[in-house]
Design a protein around this motif. Structure first.
Motif, PDB file in Angstrom:
ATOM      1  N   ALA A   1       2.111   9.642  -5.554  1.00 59.56           N
ATOM      2  CA  ALA A   1       2.679  10.942  -5.186  1.00 59.56           C
ATOM      3  C   ALA A   1       3.744  11.372  -6.190  1.00 59.56           C
ATOM      4  CB  ALA A   1       3.260  10.884  -3.776  1.00 59.56           C
ATOM      5  N   PHE A   2       4.640  10.460  -6.552  1.00 59.56           N
ATOM      6  CA  PHE A   2       5.666  10.762  -7.543  1.00 59.56           C
ATOM      7  C   PHE A   2       5.037  11.128  -8.880  1.00 59.56           C
ATOM      8  CE2 PHE A   2       8.241   9.239 -11.089  1.00 59.56           C
ATOM      9  CZ  PHE A   2       9.404   9.984 -10.901  1.00 59.56           C
ATOM     10  N   SER A   3       4.043  10.350  -9.294  1.00 53.72           N
ATOM     11  CA  SER A   3       3.387  10.592 -10.578  1.00 53.72           C
ATOM     12  C   SER A   3       2.692  11.941 -10.595  1.00 53.72           C
ATOM     13  CB  SER A   3       2.373   9.492 -10.867  1.00 53.72           C
ATOM     14  OG  SER A   3       3.014   8.257 -10.910  1.00 53.72           O
ATOM     15  N   TYR A   4       2.062  12.301  -9.497  1.00 54.50           N
ATOM     16  CA  TYR A   4       1.400  13.600  -9.416  1.00 54.50           C
ATOM     17  C   TYR A   4       2.414  14.729  -9.569  1.00 54.50           C
ATOM     18  CZ  TYR A   4      -1.139  17.569  -7.535  1.00 54.50           C
ATOM     19  OH  TYR A   4      -1.697  18.791  -7.366  1.00 54.50           O
ATOM     20  N   LYS A   5       3.539  14.601  -8.912  1.00 53.67           N
ATOM     21  CA  LYS A   5       4.572  15.638  -9.012  1.00 53.67           C
ATOM     22  C   LYS A   5       5.103  15.753 -10.433  1.00 53.67           C
ATOM     23  CE  LYS A   5       6.044  14.922  -4.271  1.00 53.67           C
ATOM     24  NZ  LYS A   5       7.072  14.354  -3.414  1.00 53.67           N
ATOM     25  N   VAL A   6       5.406  14.635 -11.075  1.00 50.98           N
ATOM     26  CA  VAL A   6       5.931  14.660 -12.441  1.00 50.98           C
ATOM     27  C   VAL A   6       4.883  15.195 -13.406  1.00 50.98           C
ATOM     28  CG1 VAL A   6       6.714  13.201 -14.340  1.00 50.98           C
ATOM     29  CG2 VAL A   6       7.603  12.831 -12.055  1.00 50.98           C
TER      30      VAL A   6
ATOM     31  N   MET B   1       0.818  -1.179   0.000  1.00 53.72           N
ATOM     32  CA  MET B   1       0.000   0.000   0.000  1.00 53.72           C
ATOM     33  C   MET B   1       0.879   1.266   0.000  1.00 53.72           C
ATOM     34  SD  MET B   1      -3.166   0.564  -0.159  1.00 53.72           S
ATOM     35  CE  MET B   1      -4.625   0.328   0.760  1.00 53.72           C
ATOM     36  N   GLN B   2       1.982   1.223   0.759  1.00 53.23           N
ATOM     37  CA  GLN B   2       2.869   2.384   0.783  1.00 53.23           C
ATOM     38  C   GLN B   2       3.551   2.599  -0.558  1.00 53.23           C
ATOM     39  OE1 GLN B   2       5.538   1.653   3.989  1.00 53.23           O
ATOM     40  NE2 GLN B   2       4.142   2.430   5.561  1.00 53.23           N
ATOM     41  N   LEU B   3       3.897   1.518  -1.231  1.00 54.59           N
ATOM     42  CA  LEU B   3       4.515   1.633  -2.552  1.00 54.59           C
ATOM     43  C   LEU B   3       3.548   2.288  -3.533  1.00 54.59           C
ATOM     44  CD1 LEU B   3       6.885   1.032  -4.439  1.00 54.59           C
ATOM     45  CD2 LEU B   3       5.852  -1.203  -4.854  1.00 54.59           C
ATOM     46  N   ARG B   4       2.301   1.909  -3.485  1.00 56.40           N
ATOM     47  CA  ARG B   4       1.302   2.507  -4.362  1.00 56.40           C
ATOM     48  C   ARG B   4       1.125   3.993  -4.048  1.00 56.40           C
ATOM     49  NH1 ARG B   4      -4.342  -0.177  -4.145  1.00 56.40           N
ATOM     50  NH2 ARG B   4      -3.088  -1.945  -4.778  1.00 56.40           N
ATOM     51  N   GLN B   5       1.109   4.346  -2.782  1.00 62.42           N
ATOM     52  CA  GLN B   5       0.978   5.753  -2.409  1.00 62.42           C
ATOM     53  C   GLN B   5       2.186   6.567  -2.871  1.00 62.42           C
ATOM     54  OE1 GLN B   5       0.287   5.500   1.796  1.00 62.42           O
ATOM     55  NE2 GLN B   5      -1.919   5.249   1.544  1.00 62.42           N
ATOM     56  N   ARG B   6       3.387   5.996  -2.734  1.00 62.29           N
ATOM     57  CA  ARG B   6       4.581   6.691  -3.228  1.00 62.29           C
ATOM     58  C   ARG B   6       4.537   6.842  -4.736  1.00 62.29           C
ATOM     59  NH1 ARG B   6       8.009   3.378   0.442  1.00 62.29           N
ATOM     60  NH2 ARG B   6       8.180   2.049  -1.388  1.00 62.29           N
ATOM     61  N   ALA B   7       4.052   5.817  -5.428  1.00 61.25           N
ATOM     62  CA  ALA B   7       3.956   5.883  -6.894  1.00 61.25           C
ATOM     63  C   ALA B   7       2.992   6.981  -7.315  1.00 61.25           C
ATOM     64  CB  ALA B   7       3.514   4.533  -7.454  1.00 61.25           C
TER      65      ALA B   7
ATOM     66  N   PRO C   1       2.289   6.054 -12.700  1.00 65.73           N
ATOM     67  CA  PRO C   1       2.433   5.235 -11.477  1.00 65.73           C
ATOM     68  C   PRO C   1       3.037   3.860 -11.755  1.00 65.73           C
ATOM     69  CG  PRO C   1       0.270   6.257 -11.539  1.00 65.73           C
ATOM     70  CD  PRO C   1       0.904   6.519 -12.868  1.00 65.73           C
ATOM     71  N   THR C   2       2.624   3.229 -12.840  1.00 56.60           N
ATOM     72  CA  THR C   2       3.166   1.919 -13.181  1.00 56.60           C
ATOM     73  C   THR C   2       4.641   2.011 -13.541  1.00 56.60           C
ATOM     74  OG1 THR C   2       0.989   1.319 -14.019  1.00 56.60           O
ATOM     75  CG2 THR C   2       2.827  -0.082 -14.659  1.00 56.60           C
ATOM     76  N   ALA C   3       5.023   3.051 -14.263  1.00 56.03           N
ATOM     77  CA  ALA C   3       6.425   3.236 -14.620  1.00 56.03           C
ATOM     78  C   ALA C   3       7.274   3.453 -13.367  1.00 56.03           C
ATOM     79  CB  ALA C   3       6.577   4.414 -15.569  1.00 56.03           C
ATOM     80  N   TYR C   4       6.764   4.216 -12.416  1.00 58.00           N
ATOM     81  CA  TYR C   4       7.501   4.433 -11.166  1.00 58.00           C
ATOM     82  C   TYR C   4       7.733   3.104 -10.447  1.00 58.00           C
ATOM     83  CZ  TYR C   4       8.576   5.781  -6.408  1.00 58.00           C
ATOM     84  OH  TYR C   4       9.171   5.905  -5.188  1.00 58.00           O
ATOM     85  N   ILE C   5       6.706   2.284 -10.350  1.00 58.37           N
ATOM     86  CA  ILE C   5       6.845   0.989  -9.679  1.00 58.37           C
ATOM     87  C   ILE C   5       7.825   0.097 -10.438  1.00 58.37           C
ATOM     88  CG2 ILE C   5       5.609  -1.136  -9.094  1.00 58.37           C
ATOM     89  CD1 ILE C   5       3.196   0.652  -8.410  1.00 58.37           C
TER      90      ILE C   5
END
Length: 80
Positions: free
Chosen positions: A9-14, A1-7, A64-68
């Motif tokens: 958050a990162f995607s939103y910023k990019v 769940m934390q990995l998805r939230q980080r993904a 998000p998928t690319a970040y993961i």
């Protein structure tokens, strides 16, 4: 769940960064075109706007998928 939230958050910023860069480019291209110095590319037809909108949608879905995919380490395989 934390990995998805980080993904997300990162995607939103990019994504917001890319949108801001795109808007700044459009503002500069309009300003330069009005001054008559030289022309920068601007979307001028429905096809151009359609490509921009669909490109933004694809970025929103795939970031998000690319970040993961970039951050998750490969599973360890037992050497037998």
């Amino acid at each position: 769940m934390q990995l998805r939230q980080r993904a997300y958050a990162f995607s939103y910023k990019v994504f917001t960064g890319l949108c801001l860069i795109g808007l700044i480019y459009l503002a500069i291209s309009l300003d330069v075109a009005d001054s008559g110095r030289f022309g920068l590319w601007r979307p001028s037809s429905f096809d151009h706007w359609n490509a921009i909108i669909w490109g933004a949608i694809l970025y929103a879905f795939t970031l998000p998928t690319a970040y993961i995919a970039w951050t998750v380490k490969a599973p360890r395989l037992d050497a037998r």
